[in-house]
Design a protein around this motif. Structure first.
Motif, PDB file in Angstrom:
ATOM      1  N   SER A 425       0.848  -1.192   0.000  1.00  0.00           N
ATOM      2  CA  SER A 425       0.000   0.000   0.000  1.00  0.00           C
ATOM      3  C   SER A 425       0.883   1.241   0.000  1.00  0.00           C
ATOM      4  O   SER A 425       1.939   1.272   0.637  1.00  0.00           O
ATOM      5  CB  SER A 425      -0.900   0.010   1.236  1.00  0.00           C
ATOM      6  N   ARG A 426       0.417   2.304  -0.694  1.00  0.00           N
ATOM      7  CA  ARG A 426       1.193   3.539  -0.715  1.00  0.00           C
ATOM      8  C   ARG A 426       0.316   4.723  -1.118  1.00  0.00           C
ATOM      9  O   ARG A 426      -0.770   4.551  -1.687  1.00  0.00           O
ATOM     10  CB  ARG A 426       2.378   3.433  -1.677  1.00  0.00           C
ATOM     11  N   ASP A 427       0.799   5.920  -0.794  1.00  0.00           N
ATOM     12  CA  ASP A 427       0.145   7.183  -1.158  1.00  0.00           C
ATOM     13  C   ASP A 427      -1.272   7.277  -0.589  1.00  0.00           C
ATOM     14  O   ASP A 427      -2.161   7.870  -1.204  1.00  0.00           O
ATOM     15  CB  ASP A 427       0.106   7.361  -2.682  1.00  0.00           C
ATOM     16  N   ASN A 428      -1.491   6.699   0.585  1.00  0.00           N
ATOM     17  CA  ASN A 428      -2.789   6.803   1.240  1.00  0.00           C
ATOM     18  C   ASN A 428      -2.766   7.925   2.280  1.00  0.00           C
ATOM     19  O   ASN A 428      -1.700   8.433   2.645  1.00  0.00           O
ATOM     20  CB  ASN A 428      -3.146   5.469   1.896  1.00  0.00           C
ATOM     21  N   LEU A 429      -3.937   8.292   2.776  1.00  0.00           N
ATOM     22  CA  LEU A 429      -4.047   9.380   3.749  1.00  0.00           C
ATOM     23  C   LEU A 429      -5.000   8.958   4.859  1.00  0.00           C
ATOM     24  O   LEU A 429      -6.127   8.518   4.587  1.00  0.00           O
ATOM     25  CB  LEU A 429      -4.566  10.654   3.070  1.00  0.00           C
ATOM     26  N   VAL A 430      -4.547   9.093   6.113  1.00  0.00           N
ATOM     27  CA  VAL A 430      -5.379   8.811   7.283  1.00  0.00           C
ATOM     28  C   VAL A 430      -5.340  10.055   8.161  1.00  0.00           C
ATOM     29  O   VAL A 430      -4.301  10.371   8.772  1.00  0.00           O
ATOM     30  CB  VAL A 430      -4.862   7.579   8.057  1.00  0.00           C
ATOM     31  N   GLN A 431      -6.484  10.785   8.225  1.00  0.00           N
ATOM     32  CA  GLN A 431      -6.439  12.069   8.921  1.00  0.00           C
ATOM     33  C   GLN A 431      -7.767  12.401   9.605  1.00  0.00           C
ATOM     34  O   GLN A 431      -8.837  11.966   9.180  1.00  0.00           O
ATOM     35  CB  GLN A 431      -6.094  13.197   7.941  1.00  0.00           C
ATOM     36  N   ASN A 432      -7.630  13.150  10.693  1.00  0.00           N
ATOM     37  CA  ASN A 432      -8.770  13.760  11.384  1.00  0.00           C
ATOM     38  C   ASN A 432      -9.834  12.748  11.815  1.00  0.00           C
ATOM     39  O   ASN A 432     -11.021  13.046  11.815  1.00  0.00           O
ATOM     40  CB  ASN A 432      -9.413  14.839  10.513  1.00  0.00           C
ATOM     41  N   ASN A 433      -9.402  11.546  12.165  1.00  0.00           N
ATOM     42  CA  ASN A 433     -10.330  10.548  12.684  1.00  0.00           C
ATOM     43  C   ASN A 433     -10.305  10.558  14.209  1.00  0.00           C
ATOM     44  O   ASN A 433      -9.293  10.881  14.843  1.00  0.00           O
ATOM     45  CB  ASN A 433      -9.938   9.151  12.187  1.00  0.00           C
ATOM     46  N   LEU A 434     -11.416  10.168  14.810  1.00  0.00           N
ATOM     47  CA  LEU A 434     -11.522   9.974  16.241  1.00  0.00           C
ATOM     48  C   LEU A 434     -11.498   8.475  16.494  1.00  0.00           C
ATOM     49  O   LEU A 434     -12.408   7.751  16.075  1.00  0.00           O
ATOM     50  CB  LEU A 434     -12.825  10.577  16.750  1.00  0.00           C
ATOM     51  N   VAL A 435     -10.444   7.980  17.139  1.00  0.00           N
ATOM     52  CA  VAL A 435     -10.265   6.542  17.282  1.00  0.00           C
ATOM     53  C   VAL A 435      -9.990   6.205  18.740  1.00  0.00           C
ATOM     54  O   VAL A 435      -9.355   6.977  19.478  1.00  0.00           O
ATOM     55  CB  VAL A 435      -9.118   6.018  16.389  1.00  0.00           C
ATOM     56  N   GLY A 436     -10.498   5.034  19.143  1.00  0.00           N
ATOM     57  CA  GLY A 436     -10.246   4.643  20.524  1.00  0.00           C
ATOM     58  C   GLY A 436     -10.816   3.284  20.853  1.00  0.00           C
ATOM     59  O   GLY A 436     -11.647   2.729  20.116  1.00  0.00           O
ATOM     60  N   GLY A 437     -10.350   2.739  21.978  1.00  0.00           N
ATOM     61  CA  GLY A 437     -10.913   1.510  22.508  1.00  0.00           C
ATOM     62  C   GLY A 437     -10.327   0.236  21.962  1.00  0.00           C
ATOM     63  O   GLY A 437     -10.864  -0.847  22.216  1.00  0.00           O
ATOM     64  N   ALA A 438      -9.245   0.302  21.205  1.00  0.00           N
ATOM     65  CA  ALA A 438      -8.679  -0.911  20.627  1.00  0.00           C
ATOM     66  C   ALA A 438      -7.844  -1.657  21.657  1.00  0.00           C
ATOM     67  O   ALA A 438      -7.236  -1.058  22.554  1.00  0.00           O
ATOM     68  CB  ALA A 438      -7.830  -0.579  19.413  1.00  0.00           C
ATOM     69  N   THR A 439      -7.801  -2.959  21.504  1.00  0.00           N
ATOM     70  CA  THR A 439      -6.965  -3.772  22.388  1.00  0.00           C
ATOM     71  C   THR A 439      -5.505  -3.770  21.968  1.00  0.00           C
ATOM     72  O   THR A 439      -4.638  -4.143  22.753  1.00  0.00           O
ATOM     73  CB  THR A 439      -7.487  -5.211  22.423  1.00  0.00           C
ATOM     74  N   GLY A 440      -5.251  -3.389  20.721  1.00  0.00           N
ATOM     75  CA  GLY A 440      -3.891  -3.313  20.216  1.00  0.00           C
ATOM     76  C   GLY A 440      -3.562  -1.892  19.801  1.00  0.00           C
ATOM     77  O   GLY A 440      -4.108  -0.920  20.329  1.00  0.00           O
ATOM     78  N   LYS A 441      -2.680  -1.752  18.834  1.00  0.00           N
ATOM     79  CA  LYS A 441      -2.275  -0.442  18.347  1.00  0.00           C
ATOM     80  C   LYS A 441      -3.425   0.198  17.600  1.00  0.00           C
ATOM     81  O   LYS A 441      -3.955  -0.361  16.634  1.00  0.00           O
ATOM     82  CB  LYS A 441      -1.058  -0.600  17.429  1.00  0.00           C
TER      83      LYS A 441
END
Length: 458
Positions: A425-441
């Motif tokens: 995978s390349r040239d992707n964008l992950v931004q301005n998300n609200l994330v939480g509650g995961a057991t891992g990373k």
């Protein structure tokens, strides 16, 4: 008008009334009138408009029944329209003898293993309303070439194969509305190859069109579908599926809406499809697309899909927004539901509300899974309490994940990652998300696969 009782029809459901109905057609003016009663026939009644002129079959307010006790369709309507829907393509003989055959107010009951209901061939402006067809091979079948077909206020129930069947037909301008099409063994509405355009399916109840554990497709997998378009060598385009209830019982390989086009792009592909405002559920899959272009899926409630709510493969131009995906009611219910896209491009998912989507395993998969996709946006979605992970991208290019809430709020969360990116995978964008509650990373995004910025980690 030819009242069949005047030509010797008994209408008692026992004696063979075939000759009486044929006589009534031959001696009358092409309008077959059925009084209250059950008319048993053993071969198709053919209304050949090229010979008899304008044609109609009329029952008395639903009290008239035709019992088909032989092979083939109970009623066959034949014309000779070779043009399109454009008025200037019509020949004079079509306007003066063949246009607008109607069938209304009757029931057709199949009582032979090879009995069918109604067949249309080279007709134009055929209108079928207030008709009940059951226990036939197909309820209504269109073959060869037809134009401007309307089906309304009718019931196609418990037929052995399909309720409404477009069989390799050149068919444009179709309206199917206000019908009950259910308990047909393989599909409620089926289109196979042909050249089908301008199809509107609106306001129908289409349910339980499958035969779990019995009927199988050529590849051996059991299948059933409420709406099933299969065009590996044909075209299906300009389709609206709206304001229907599309529900079933779970069948392996079953689907509420299945559209498969040619392995190609452009004019020969399945294309220009809108699926809007429906309630879909209780099947293995909700919507399945393969080789489909320019599709809008919006305003639907999709619930209780055992495998996937949406599966799209080798498709492009997908606009999916403002749907709700109904989740498991509690943690003890079996895992189900998810969205998966394989080799899709030029697409967006916007404004989805999805809670407890369960697709995926510890090794792979997520509530929303993209594999080998490009130019795909996932934004402004509520992905809550996902069982395995929120979003996963594998071998994806120029995809954007932005402005979403991806949170597991349960007391004992099971979501492993909010977003995971893998493979080439390349040239992707992950931004301005609200994330939480995961057991891992929370964001499992290797260097070089995406730009990561502005996310809020809870």
């Amino acid at each position: 008008m030819a009242f069949v009782n005047h030509f010797g029809a008994a209408g008692d459901g026992r004696r063979d009334d075939t000759e009486a109905l044929e006589h009534a057609l031959a001696a009358g003016d092409g309008v077959l009138e059925l009084a209250k009663g059950s008319y048993r026939i053993t071969r198709p009644i053919v209304l050949d408009t090229t010979r008899t002129g304008y044609a109609a079959v009329r029952g008395l307010g639903g009290t008239s029944r035709i019992i088909m006790d032989g092979p083939g369709p109970a009623l066959r309507i034949v014309g000779d329209h070779r043009g399109t829907a454009q008025p200037d393509s019509y020949k004079p003989h079509t306007w003066e003898k063949e246009r607008f055959p109607t069938i209304s107010g009757i029931e057709i009951l199949g009582r032979h293993a090879e009995a069918s209901g109604i067949e249309l061939r080279k007709t134009t402006k055929t209108t079928i309303r207030e008709v009940l067809v059951r226990r036939c091979v197909d309820g209504i079948r269109l073959v060869e070439r037809n134009r401007d077909f309307v089906l309304s206020d009718s019931h196609l129930l418990e037929n052995h194969r399909y309720g409404l069947f477009f069989d390799r037909c050149n068919l444009h301008q179709i309206i199917v509305h206000g019908n009950h099409i259910s308990w047909n063994k393989q599909a409620g509405i089926k289109s196979l190859d042909g050249d089908v355009h301008n199809l509107q399916i609106t306001g129908n109840d289409i349910e339980y069109n499958n035969h779990p554990g019995v009927d199988k497709s050529p590849d051996g997998e059991p299948r059933g579908a409420e709406i099933w378009f299969e065009a590996p060598g044909g075209v299906i385009s300009e389709v609206t599926i709206s304001s229907n209830t599309l529900q079933a019982t779970i069948q392996p390989g079953g689907c509420n809406v299945r559209i498969h086009g040619q392995d190609t792009t452009g004019a020969a592909a399945a294309r220009l499809v809108t699926i809007a405002g429906n309630v879909l559920g209780s099947q293995t899959r909700g919507i399945e697309l393969k080789h489909v272009e320019r599709v809008a899926i919006t305003g639907n409630t999709i619930y209780d899909s055992q495998d996937l709510s949406i599966l799209a493969e080798d498709s492009s131009g997908l606009a999916i927004g403002s749907n709700t995906f109904v989740w498991r009611g509690d943690d003890q219910a079996p895992p189900r539901d998810g969205l998966k896209f394989i080799r899709c491009r030029d697409a967006s998912l916007v404004g989805l509300v999805a809670r407890r989507l369960c697709h995926g395993t510890a090794e792979s998969g997520a509530a929303i899974t993209l594999e080998s996709c490009s130019d795909f946006a996932i934004s402004e979605c509520q992905l809550l309490d996902s069982l395995v992970r929120g979003i996963e991208l594998t071998d994806c290019l120029r995809c954007r994940i932005s402005g979403n809430s991806i949170i597991d709020r349960r007391e004992k969360p099971s979501m492993r990652q909010a977003v995971r990116i893998r493979g080439d995978s390349r040239d992707n964008l992950v931004q301005n998300n609200l994330v939480g509650g995961a057991t891992g990373k929370l964001l499992d995004i290797p260097d070089g696969t995406a730009t990561v910025q502005g996310n809020t980690l809870l």
